[in-house]
Design an enzyme around this catalytic site. Structure first.
Site, PDB file in Angstrom:
ATOM      1  N   PRO A   2      13.315  23.393  57.475  1.00 13.93           N
ATOM      2  CG  PRO A   2      12.555  22.096  55.636  1.00 13.93           C
ATOM      3  CD  PRO A   2      12.901  21.968  57.162  1.00 13.93           C
ATOM      4  CD  GLU A   3       9.422  26.842  61.205  1.00 10.76           C
ATOM      5  OE1 GLU A   3       8.720  27.856  61.329  1.00 10.76           O
ATOM      6  OE2 GLU A   3       9.957  26.345  62.247  1.00 10.76           O
TER       7      GLU A   3
END
Length: 275
Positions: A2-3
């Site tokens: 998750p960015e």
DNA sequence: AACAAGACCTGCATGC
DNA sequence: TGCATGCAGGTCTTGT
């Protein structure tokens, strides 16, 4: 996983499933992730109706109708999936919400670097986790001038500076590598030297790579929150990340993509194209 | 104050 | 097959 683009993809998927729904059951299968859950979390969630879902950096903000907002962070390995009650619990399903239409939302996080907190509506930006966070790179006024102002005075390499959420919100190791490659800037360059045209190039590269990744995630990850949390197809478009030794696109240098370690994290770059 | 290293966790690929 | 090692999309804390 998750960015910013992945978090945004999850947010969109969850919004479709959760907005307007009431949480009829909240099961906490443990009492903490990176830190303890806020007190009375199960009681807070049970019976609450879900309002808007927003995003700030890598946080998802879930507005509840009790004048509170849930803060969610996925850490390194956090996944949020939706399904129904027929799906058995998986290992590391830590929080399981049942909605009034039967949808079951599961927060799964093997490494438990994720986080859940709760704050009063209107206080979100003052929350210690969000206060001081840098500009959102996808808002219209994020540009080279804005970026250069955040980099001013920083003697650390630009790679490390961009990973600092106080400089720009939402970037992580993959998209920093990709943005620096697109901008033609060495990851080792002193952050404060990124000004003027270089800063414009970098700001534009950040926006472009994030937007393309969201689009890619948005198409192949349309049902992301129903699935096993697989990446979108943007991973196939990485120019340098994870490609040590491979030739970078359109480049003829003999060396190919190099990997170095900066502040304990892998950096991938092309020494010829990036200065 | 700014910066780098360490710590927090589990899972997976690799090599012996 | 088993075991050790190193690596992973993050960030908070500690030490220089």
């Amino acid at each position: 996983m998750p960015e910013l683009p992945e978090v945004e993809t999850v947010r969109r998927g969850l919004a479709l499933k959760m907005t307007g729904r009431r949480i009829v059951h909240a099961e906490l299968r443990r009492q903490d992730l990176r830190r303890p859950f806020p007190p009375m979390l199960a009681r807070t969630l049970t019976g609450a109706r879900v309002g808007r879902l927003r995003r700030r950096g890598k946080y998802i903000l879930v507005e509840l109708d009790d004048n509170g907002t849930l803060l969610l962070h996925l850490g390194m390995s956090g996944r949020i999936t939706t399904g129904d009650a027929s799906t058995p619990h998986a290992t590391h399903d830590h929080v399981v919400l049942t909605l009034d239409d039967g949808t079951v939302v599961r927060f799964n996080d093997a490494r438990r670097f994720g986080l859940i907190d709760y704050t009063r509506r209107g206080d979100e930006e003052a929350h210690p986790l969000l206060a001081g966070m840098g500009p959102e790179p996808l808002v219209p006024d994020f540009d080279g001038r804005c970026l250069a102002a955040k980099l001013a005075g920083k003697m650390t390499p630009i790679k490390a500076a961009l990973l600092d959420q106080k400089v720009v919100a939402g970037l992580g190791n993959i998209y920093v590598c990709e943005a620096l490659y697109r901008a033609g800037l060495s990851p080792r360059r002193v952050a404060a030297t990124v000004t003027g045209a270089r800063a414009e190039r970098l700001a534009a590269a950040i926006r472009a790579v994030l937007n393309e990744a969201i689009e890619a995630g948005g198409s192949s990850l349309r049902d992301y929150v129903q699935s096993d949390g697989e990446l979108g197809y943007f991973q196939h478009r990485w120019a340098v990340y994870g490609r040590e030794g491979e030739p970078c696109p359109g480049c003829t240098c003999a060396e190919g993509v190099r990997r170095v370690v900066q502040s304990g994290r892998s950096t991938f770059f092309c020494a010829k194209k990036q200065r």
